[in-house]
Scaffold this motif. Sequence first.
Motif, PDB file in Angstrom:
ATOM      1  N   SER A  92       0.663  -1.383   0.033  1.00  0.00           N
ATOM      2  CA  SER A  92       0.124  -0.122  -0.017  1.00  0.00           C
ATOM      3  C   SER A  92       0.804   1.292  -0.017  1.00  0.00           C
ATOM      4  O   SER A  92       0.591   2.282  -0.797  1.00  0.00           O
ATOM      5  N   LEU A  93       2.148   1.321   0.802  1.00  0.00           N
ATOM      6  CA  LEU A  93       3.033   2.349   0.606  1.00  0.00           C
ATOM      7  C   LEU A  93       3.416   2.566  -0.552  1.00  0.00           C
ATOM      8  O   LEU A  93       3.422   3.646  -1.297  1.00  0.00           O
ATOM      9  N   LEU A  94       3.878   1.641  -1.555  1.00  0.00           N
ATOM     10  CA  LEU A  94       4.052   1.596  -3.019  1.00  0.00           C
ATOM     11  C   LEU A  94       3.140   2.455  -3.658  1.00  0.00           C
ATOM     12  O   LEU A  94       3.407   3.414  -4.449  1.00  0.00           O
ATOM     13  N   LYS A  95       1.926   1.839  -3.415  1.00  0.00           N
ATOM     14  CA  LYS A  95       0.670   2.580  -4.400  1.00  0.00           C
ATOM     15  C   LYS A  95       0.459   3.894  -3.817  1.00  0.00           C
ATOM     16  O   LYS A  95       0.389   4.843  -4.532  1.00  0.00           O
ATOM     17  N   ARG A  96       0.543   4.081  -2.632  1.00  0.00           N
ATOM     18  CA  ARG A  96       0.292   5.516  -2.080  1.00  0.00           C
ATOM     19  C   ARG A  96       1.369   6.513  -2.635  1.00  0.00           C
ATOM     20  O   ARG A  96       0.921   7.725  -2.878  1.00  0.00           O
ATOM     21  N   GLY A  97       2.625   6.039  -2.686  1.00  0.00           N
ATOM     22  CA  GLY A  97       3.676   6.997  -3.112  1.00  0.00           C
ATOM     23  C   GLY A  97       3.456   7.556  -4.471  1.00  0.00           C
ATOM     24  O   GLY A  97       3.907   8.528  -4.946  1.00  0.00           O
ATOM     25  N   PHE A  98       2.734   6.434  -5.481  1.00  0.00           N
ATOM     26  CA  PHE A  98       2.711   6.954  -6.871  1.00  0.00           C
ATOM     27  C   PHE A  98       1.163   7.295  -6.954  1.00  0.00           C
ATOM     28  O   PHE A  98       1.002   7.492  -8.086  1.00  0.00           O
ATOM     29  N   GLY A  99       0.435   7.308  -6.016  1.00  0.00           N
ATOM     30  CA  GLY A  99      -1.064   7.847  -6.270  1.00  0.00           C
ATOM     31  C   GLY A  99      -2.035   7.063  -7.068  1.00  0.00           C
ATOM     32  O   GLY A  99      -2.936   7.419  -7.761  1.00  0.00           O
ATOM     33  N   VAL A 100      -1.795   5.658  -6.999  1.00  0.00           N
ATOM     34  CA  VAL A 100      -2.452   4.637  -7.563  1.00  0.00           C
ATOM     35  C   VAL A 100      -3.386   3.959  -6.594  1.00  0.00           C
ATOM     36  O   VAL A 100      -2.819   3.718  -5.428  1.00  0.00           O
ATOM     37  N   LYS A 101      -4.559   3.336  -7.003  1.00  0.00           N
ATOM     38  CA  LYS A 101      -5.448   2.378  -6.145  1.00  0.00           C
ATOM     39  C   LYS A 101      -5.033   1.268  -6.132  1.00  0.00           C
ATOM     40  O   LYS A 101      -4.680   0.334  -5.182  1.00  0.00           O
ATOM     41  N   ASP A 102      -4.672   0.490  -7.266  1.00  0.00           N
ATOM     42  CA  ASP A 102      -4.468  -0.682  -7.537  1.00  0.00           C
ATOM     43  C   ASP A 102      -3.193  -0.845  -8.389  1.00  0.00           C
ATOM     44  O   ASP A 102      -2.844  -0.234  -9.067  1.00  0.00           O
ATOM     45  N   SER A 103      -2.436  -2.293  -8.310  1.00  0.00           N
ATOM     46  CA  SER A 103      -1.198  -2.399  -8.990  1.00  0.00           C
ATOM     47  C   SER A 103      -1.615  -2.642 -10.490  1.00  0.00           C
ATOM     48  O   SER A 103      -0.808  -2.129 -11.453  1.00  0.00           O
ATOM     49  N   SER A 104      -2.584  -2.937 -10.719  1.00  0.00           N
ATOM     50  CA  SER A 104      -3.157  -3.044 -12.168  1.00  0.00           C
ATOM     51  C   SER A 104      -4.581  -3.364 -12.089  1.00  0.00           C
ATOM     52  O   SER A 104      -5.292  -3.512 -10.909  1.00  0.00           O
ATOM     53  N   HIS A 105      -5.247  -3.662 -13.339  1.00  0.00           N
ATOM     54  CA  HIS A 105      -6.546  -3.950 -13.442  1.00  0.00           C
ATOM     55  C   HIS A 105      -6.669  -5.368 -13.821  1.00  0.00           C
ATOM     56  O   HIS A 105      -8.008  -5.646 -14.818  1.00  0.00           O
ATOM     57  N   LEU A 106      -5.667  -6.208 -13.612  1.00  0.00           N
ATOM     58  CA  LEU A 106      -5.717  -7.488 -14.450  1.00  0.00           C
ATOM     59  C   LEU A 106      -6.809  -8.266 -13.784  1.00  0.00           C
ATOM     60  O   LEU A 106      -7.353  -9.183 -14.359  1.00  0.00           O
ATOM     61  N   LEU A 107      -7.219  -8.407 -12.451  1.00  0.00           N
ATOM     62  CA  LEU A 107      -8.269  -9.066 -11.946  1.00  0.00           C
ATOM     63  C   LEU A 107      -9.343  -8.196 -11.728  1.00  0.00           C
ATOM     64  O   LEU A 107      -9.422  -7.560 -10.496  1.00  0.00           O
ATOM     65  N   PRO A 108     -10.575  -8.311 -12.434  1.00  0.00           N
ATOM     66  CA  PRO A 108     -11.635  -7.271 -12.253  1.00  0.00           C
ATOM     67  C   PRO A 108     -12.231  -7.531 -10.859  1.00  0.00           C
ATOM     68  O   PRO A 108     -12.493  -8.509 -10.345  1.00  0.00           O
ATOM     69  N   GLY A 109     -12.090  -6.140 -10.323  1.00  0.00           N
ATOM     70  CA  GLY A 109     -12.886  -6.283  -8.940  1.00  0.00           C
ATOM     71  C   GLY A 109     -11.644  -6.607  -7.728  1.00  0.00           C
ATOM     72  O   GLY A 109     -12.192  -6.350  -6.441  1.00  0.00           O
ATOM     73  N   HIS A 110     -10.688  -6.966  -7.960  1.00  0.00           N
ATOM     74  CA  HIS A 110      -9.628  -7.205  -6.964  1.00  0.00           C
ATOM     75  C   HIS A 110      -8.444  -6.584  -7.435  1.00  0.00           C
ATOM     76  O   HIS A 110      -7.171  -6.855  -6.636  1.00  0.00           O
ATOM     77  N   GLY A 111      -8.106  -5.838  -8.323  1.00  0.00           N
ATOM     78  CA  GLY A 111      -6.822  -4.981  -8.505  1.00  0.00           C
ATOM     79  C   GLY A 111      -5.986  -5.787  -9.279  1.00  0.00           C
ATOM     80  O   GLY A 111      -6.585  -6.527 -10.321  1.00  0.00           O
ATOM     81  N   GLY A 112      -4.804  -5.886  -8.984  1.00  0.00           N
ATOM     82  CA  GLY A 112      -3.995  -6.570  -9.668  1.00  0.00           C
ATOM     83  C   GLY A 112      -3.477  -7.867  -8.965  1.00  0.00           C
ATOM     84  O   GLY A 112      -3.786  -8.103  -7.962  1.00  0.00           O
TER      85      GLY A 112
END
Length: 247
Positions: free
Chosen positions: A204-224
């Motif tokens: 979560s710290l990684l994502k917060r640092g770059f202002g993104v919610k999920d690592s990708s949208h590969l898994l619909p409803g679950h992020g990456g």
Amino acid sequence: MGGAPFALFVALVLGLAALEYAHLFEHGGFHPTTWILAGGSALLPLIRLWGGDAFALPALTALIFLTMGWQVFTYRHTHETAVLDLNITLGGLVYLGGLGGYLVSLRQLPDGMWWFLLVLPAIWFADAGAYFVGSRWGRHKMAPHISPSKTWEGYLGGVVSAILLTAGLAALWNLRIPYLTPAHGALLGAVIAVLSPLGDLGESLLKRGFGVKDSSHLLPGHGGVLDRIDSWLWAAPLGYYMIVWFF
């Protein structure tokens, strides 16, 4: 099934997670060496399958040498992020390939299927307990600037549920593996529930640092993929070494 099919599946998952990890940093203006990061992260679990722990560290060392050599010989003076790119790539190899490879080591243990089916459910029990308790009684934020929804009340609820439910699951597995006891389950559940949330918060710290919610949208409803395995990357080595050293 275990063996090669399982290791190949883990390699695929870690390779995809490494691509997402690289993309996060690219989003922030960095340029990790993606082919080494993804390829090395996928290779390390296969090394653990074929060579065990004895070959895992030499393989990681060789990948570190390769990464540094590639960065040196492809360096350009206009590439201002080269030093950070090197460390991002090295960190990703250790984080994803190094830790993720223990999923294979755990499965390769004697009666590894049963141990694996104890370690990973411990995470799910902790998550479920944390959600149930936190959503109803959570008041004190655990890491408000990183993951605002997590509370200390939920965390403690997750620890208690992981201890009790993992002990119960171990009692069930004891019908097949007599030396695997509820005490083993309770101890595994406690250690994994106490420490593995750091894997979730770290990602979560990684994502917060770059202002993104999920690592990708590969898994619909679950992020990456990386969103799904962040706690696994902690649970696998923790479970492996507890079983090898103490059980």
